[in-house]
Design an enzyme around this catalytic site. Structure first.
Site, short mmCIF file in Angstrom:
data_model
loop_
_atom_site.label_atom_id
_atom_site.label_comp_id
_atom_site.label_asym_id
_atom_site.label_seq_id
_atom_site.Cartn_x
_atom_site.Cartn_y
_atom_site.Cartn_z
N GLY A 120 0.80 -1.21 0.00
CA GLY A 120 0.00 0.00 0.00
C GLY A 120 0.84 1.26 0.00
O GLY A 120 0.94 1.96 1.01
N GLU A 143 12.48 -4.12 -4.61
CA GLU A 143 11.54 -4.28 -5.71
C GLU A 143 12.22 -3.99 -7.05
O GLU A 143 12.04 -4.68 -8.03
CB GLU A 143 10.34 -3.35 -5.50
CG GLU A 143 9.27 -3.50 -6.56
CD GLU A 143 8.02 -2.67 -6.23
OE1 GLU A 143 7.02 -2.87 -6.91
OE2 GLU A 143 8.05 -1.83 -5.32
N ASN A 182 10.06 4.02 -15.25
CA ASN A 182 11.42 4.07 -15.80
C ASN A 182 11.91 5.49 -16.02
O ASN A 182 13.12 5.72 -16.04
CB ASN A 182 11.48 3.23 -17.09
CG ASN A 182 11.44 1.74 -16.76
OD1 ASN A 182 11.18 1.35 -15.62
ND2 ASN A 182 11.70 0.92 -17.75
N GLU A 183 10.98 6.44 -16.14
CA GLU A 183 11.44 7.84 -16.21
C GLU A 183 12.09 8.22 -14.87
O GLU A 183 13.16 8.83 -14.84
CB GLU A 183 10.26 8.78 -16.50
CG GLU A 183 9.74 8.72 -17.93
CD GLU A 183 8.92 7.46 -18.23
OE1 GLU A 183 8.41 6.84 -17.28
OE2 GLU A 183 8.81 7.09 -19.41
C1 FAD Z 1 0.57 -3.47 -12.77
C2 FAD Z 1 0.77 -2.47 -11.68
C3 FAD Z 1 0.80 -2.90 -10.38
C4 FAD Z 1 0.94 -1.98 -9.34
N1 FAD Z 1 0.91 -2.44 -8.05
C5 FAD Z 1 1.00 -1.56 -7.04
C6 FAD Z 1 0.90 -2.00 -5.68
O1 FAD Z 1 0.75 -3.19 -5.43
N2 FAD Z 1 0.97 -1.10 -4.69
C7 FAD Z 1 1.15 0.23 -4.94
O2 FAD Z 1 1.25 0.99 -4.01
N3 FAD Z 1 1.24 0.71 -6.21
C8 FAD Z 1 1.15 -0.16 -7.27
N4 FAD Z 1 1.22 0.29 -8.56
C9 FAD Z 1 1.29 1.73 -8.80
C10 FAD Z 1 2.68 2.20 -9.22
O3 FAD Z 1 3.54 2.22 -8.13
C11 FAD Z 1 2.51 3.58 -9.83
O4 FAD Z 1 1.81 3.41 -11.04
C12 FAD Z 1 3.81 4.29 -10.13
O5 FAD Z 1 4.48 4.63 -8.96
C13 FAD Z 1 3.58 5.56 -10.98
O6 FAD Z 1 2.63 6.39 -10.41
P1 FAD Z 1 1.36 6.88 -11.25
O7 FAD Z 1 0.75 5.69 -11.88
O8 FAD Z 1 0.54 7.70 -10.35
O9 FAD Z 1 1.94 7.76 -12.41
P2 FAD Z 1 2.38 9.34 -12.35
O10 FAD Z 1 3.33 9.51 -11.20
O11 FAD Z 1 1.14 10.14 -12.39
O12 FAD Z 1 3.16 9.44 -13.68
C14 FAD Z 1 2.57 9.60 -14.98
C15 FAD Z 1 3.68 9.77 -16.00
O13 FAD Z 1 4.48 10.91 -15.66
C16 FAD Z 1 5.83 10.54 -15.52
N5 FAD Z 1 6.48 11.29 -14.45
C17 FAD Z 1 6.03 11.54 -13.19
N6 FAD Z 1 6.94 12.19 -12.47
C18 FAD Z 1 8.02 12.37 -13.27
C19 FAD Z 1 9.31 12.97 -13.10
N7 FAD Z 1 9.69 13.52 -11.95
N8 FAD Z 1 10.15 12.92 -14.15
C20 FAD Z 1 9.78 12.35 -15.33
N9 FAD Z 1 8.60 11.79 -15.55
C21 FAD Z 1 7.73 11.79 -14.52
C22 FAD Z 1 5.78 9.07 -15.17
O14 FAD Z 1 7.01 8.41 -15.47
C23 FAD Z 1 4.64 8.57 -16.01
O15 FAD Z 1 5.09 8.32 -17.30
C24 FAD Z 1 1.07 -0.61 -9.62
C25 FAD Z 1 1.05 -0.17 -10.95
C26 FAD Z 1 0.90 -1.08 -11.97
C27 FAD Z 1 0.85 -0.58 -13.38
#
Ligand code: FAD
Lengths: 325, 382
Positions: B125, B244, B365-366
């Site tokens: 979480g 991780e 990956n960003e």
């Molecule tokens: C299959 C899957 C399983 C997951 N399981 C879990 C889980 O079990 N528990 C949990 O807590 N979370 C989980 N997640 C969530 C995951 O940790 C988040 O998706 C991830 O941290 C990215 O956050 P976001 O999706 O809010 O994207 P955002 O942070 O909103 O990002 C959107 C885009 O903007 C880019 N971006 C954001 N900030 C920057 C920056 N500073 N520089 C450059 N680019 C940037 C990102 O790279 C991305 O391309 C899961 C996600 C997936 C897809």
């Protein structure tokens, strides 16, 4: 399983690094573009004194009795310095062929080779001995017994010659593994060149300012260089592993060498592109040093089998279709 | 340098191989559905029964005290045998290393054996609707309940993998709203059956119910469900995200197995495969080997006591993008049949959809490239 070098191996590497830092700075590489020999001058003699040139020869024949695992780190350093010398041909490829030659082990004679399939030998005009493919193994010829035809490499500090043997008897020696040692040596140098280009660029983008900040703080620049670093990270272990496989006669050593050369060639090319892009126009100028390393990387990526050629070899051993249809 | 396996490592590999080849299931439904999850649990409990669930843990907790190198060998054999990705992974690979590092002895005794036996099932979480990449922006809170000797949680987590099927959640909650964002966070271990917790599963891209959102409405947790020090949760959590990204979640064995399947597919495609595609297949196969050897070198360094830190970002970018390439090239080999689930015994399209999440989860990956640039290469932060 223990995949790490010993302290002795690292110390040997460090000693060579220090030496090349002093004796082969960019000015020496640049000078090799225009001087009479295309070579480094003092650096070669120092490497001979340190035993690097005869590292693979047995102690009985004046060498250090070391292996490719020891030498691979040193060759990487010669890439880092873009050393303008036939060190791969001499130390890695031909010293094991000429195993009883104390003169080669001591570096009293310089040996080059045209064994990579191109028919070209680097720095052949100042080498005393030139090794060519023979009917059964390798033919060792004196310079007087060959005609040399200068060919221009993109890397002006890599004097290349097409070698034409004049008629006459040739001493043929077994040359098992010579090609693999050459490809491994080139791969090791490509790692060093890769690291050099990355170091130059990281230093430059931290200094150069635009829009009031270092250009290295822009994310696009960061990501280009992160990609370069990634390529290097996942090429290096394959090169070290191939060195070990050749040393220990692993039956798959040729495949391991192909993996190493393919990966190191592509990684160095990528880093070269990113390095040039992140420098902007200064990197594109002849006066700036980047091109010295970039061009060596292009040359070595193409020679001793380029990335695609090596992947095709691997494809065959994996039983993949050759794609000739 | 000695790139051979020791007699003990070989014997261990042989034992893994014979048991896994005999027992690994090949036809389980997706572990991200309710029925599939149950089937996977049965498999994981069998794994535990044979003491293969957590080979690197101490025997007292259900392991074999295996070395890191042996653990890699186990992973290679696990995926080589065609066994499925672990539905217990978030507990075993992500929480457990943190419990070993930060947990009290009582917490370790309580949590680890039940986790190994797949009795307690843990989900992660971290993310919230307004906190993804910027994890320190989390808003879920924990307020002190002095008389009760614990904390009261409120807020929402989301994207929680397999949250709807798990029994426990580990996560970060804000315990000191007045502190700087990275301070004042605390790492909690929460039983999902606690009063006030609501879990709602929802579909992922592939249609499986692999995601969940978890709501906390005044949920009481006891003081001994805090991992590490109160307000120090950020540091504790960073240790988990390190595992991780790095080794534990996606070891090379998985990609070696996928690469072998891809090579097999290319072989069967014969001359229908374009030469450039064959070249790409070989490049992927080399990359899987590169990851394997990079890992052997990393594990040797770890065994020598080195700390990896930011370098785990290199690994995360590499395996996740390799996984995408492996699947893209398989789909290209399948040509027009790529859209069909049964085009090949292995469902590449399903795998492709999962592979595409790799560059997003575990820190996008960003973000990893930012970390590589700033912390590995030393480029200036903005
Ligand atoms: C299959 C899957 C399983 C997951 N399981 C879990 C889980 O079990 N528990 C949990 O807590 N979370 C989980 N997640 C969530 C995951 O940790 C988040 O998706 C991830 O941290 C990215 O956050 P976001 O999706 O809010 O994207 P955002 O942070 O909103 O990002 C959107 C885009 O903007 C880019 N971006 C954001 N900030 C920057 C920056 N500073 N520089 C450059 N680019 C940037 C990102 O790279 C991305 O391309 C899961 C996600 C997936 C897809």
């Amino acid at each position: 399983m223990r995949f790490a070098f010993t302290d002795d191996q690292l110390a040997f590497r460090d000693a060579v690094r220090d030496l090349l830092d002093r004796e082969c700075p960019p000015a020496v590489v640049r000078d090799a573009w225009t001087n009479d020999t295309g070579r480094s001058g003092a650096a070669w003699a120092h490497l001979a004194d340190m035993g690097v040139l005869g590292a693979l020869a047995s102690e009985a024949h004046g060498g250090l009795g070391l292996t490719l695992v020891d030498l691979v780190l040193v060759l990487e350093e010669t890439g880092y310095a873009a050393l303008p010398e036939p060190i791969v041909e001499h130390a890695a490829v031909t010293v094991p062929i000429l195993e009883d030659s104390t003169a080669a082990a001591a570096g009293r004679v310089t040996v080059t080779a045209a064994l990579d399939g191109s028919g070209l030998a680097p720095w052949a005009d100042t080498a005393e001995l030139i090794v060519l493919p023979g009917e059964t193994g390798a033919a060792v010829l004196a310079r007087a017994d060959v005609a040399l035809d200068r060919r221009e490499s993109v890397d002006g500090a890599r004097r290349l010659f097409a070698v034409h043997p004049r008629a006459g008897p040739q001493a043929v020696r077994p040359a098992l593994g010579a090609f693999e040692r050459g490809a491994l040596g080139a791969a090791a140098q490509l790692l060093g060149l890769n690291e050099r280009m990355l170091d130059l660029t990281v230093a430059y983008v931290a200094e150069r300012r635009q829009f009031g900040v270092p250009v290295g703080s822009f994310q696009a620049v960061k990501h280009h260089l992160a990609d370069a670093r990634l390529g290097l990270e996942f090429a290096r272990p394959l090169v070290y592993r191939a060195a070990w496989s050749l040393t220990h006669g692993d039956p798959d050593a040729a495949v391991h060498v192909s993996m190493a050369k393919a990966q190191a060639s592509d990684a160095a090319r990528l880093t070269g592109r990113q390095a040039l892009q992140c420098h902007g126009a200064i990197g594109y100028s002849f006066e700036y040093d980047l091109h010295l390393y970039l061009k060596r990387a292009w040359a070595l990526a193409a020679t001793w089998g380029d990335a695609r050629w090596h992947r095709a070899q691997i494809g065959q051993t994996l039983g993949l279709p050759s794609g000739s249809a | 340098m000695d790139l051979t396996f020791s007699p003990a490592e070989k014997a261990f590999r042989a034992e893994c191989r014979s048991w896994l080849t005999a027992h690994a299931p090949h036809d389980l439904p997706s572990g991200d559905t309710r029925e599939g999850f149950a089937a996977h649990l049965a498999w994981e409990r069998k794994l535990f029964g044979a003491r293969f669930a957590v080979v690197s843990w101490p025997e007292a907790y259900g392991g074999r005290g295996a070395s890191a190198m042996e653990w890699l060998i186990f992973e290679e054999e696990y995926y080589r045998a065609g066994a499925p990705q672990r539905v217990t992974q978030n507990g075993i690979f992500l929480l457990a290393p943190t419990v070993f590092d930060f947990g009290t002895r009582a917490q370790q005794d309580q949590i680890l054996p039940r986790m190994a036996a797949a009795q307690d099932l843990w989900c992660q979480g971290w993310s919230e609707p307004n906190a993804g990449s910027d994890l320190a922006a989390i808003e879920s809170r924990a307020e002190r309940d002095e008389p009760g000797g614990g904390w009261r949680l409120s807020g929402q987590k989301t994207w929680t993998t397999r949250g709807a099927f798990c029994t426990h959640l580990f996560g970060l909650f804000r315990t000191d709203p007045s502190a700087e964002r990275h301070r004042g966070l605390t790492y909690f271990l929460v039983p999902l059956e606690a009063p006030g917790v609501t879990v709602r599963g929802f579909g992922r891209l592939d249609g499986d119910e692999g995601f969940a959102e978890v709501f906390f409405d005044d949920v009481f947790v006891h003081d001994d469900e805090v991992l590490g020090e109160v307000h120090q949760g950020w540091g504790v959590a960073m240790a988990t995200t390190g595992s991780e990204r790095g080794l534990t979640l996606r070891s090379p064995g998985r990609f070696l197995a996928t690469a072998a399947r891809l090579v097999d597919l290319a072989r069967r495609s014969g001359d229908a495969a374009a030469p450039t595609l064959v070249d790409s297949v070989v490049a992927d196969w080399i990359d899987a080997e590169a990851y394997r050897w990079q890992t052997f070198s990393t594990v040797t360094r770890m065994t020598d006591g080195e700390n990896l830190g930011a370098e785990s970002s290199l690994t995360k970018v590499f395996w996740s993008e390799l996984d995408v390439r492996l699947h893209e090239h398989a789909l290209a080999l399948l040509g027009a049949a790529a859209e069909l689930a049964d085009a090949d015994p292995h469902d590449w399209m399903k795998g492709y959809q999962f592979a595409l999440s790799g560059p997003i989860y575990a820190g996008t990956n960003e973000i990893q490239r930012n970390v590589i640039a700033e912390r590995v290469l030393g480029l200036p932060r903005r």
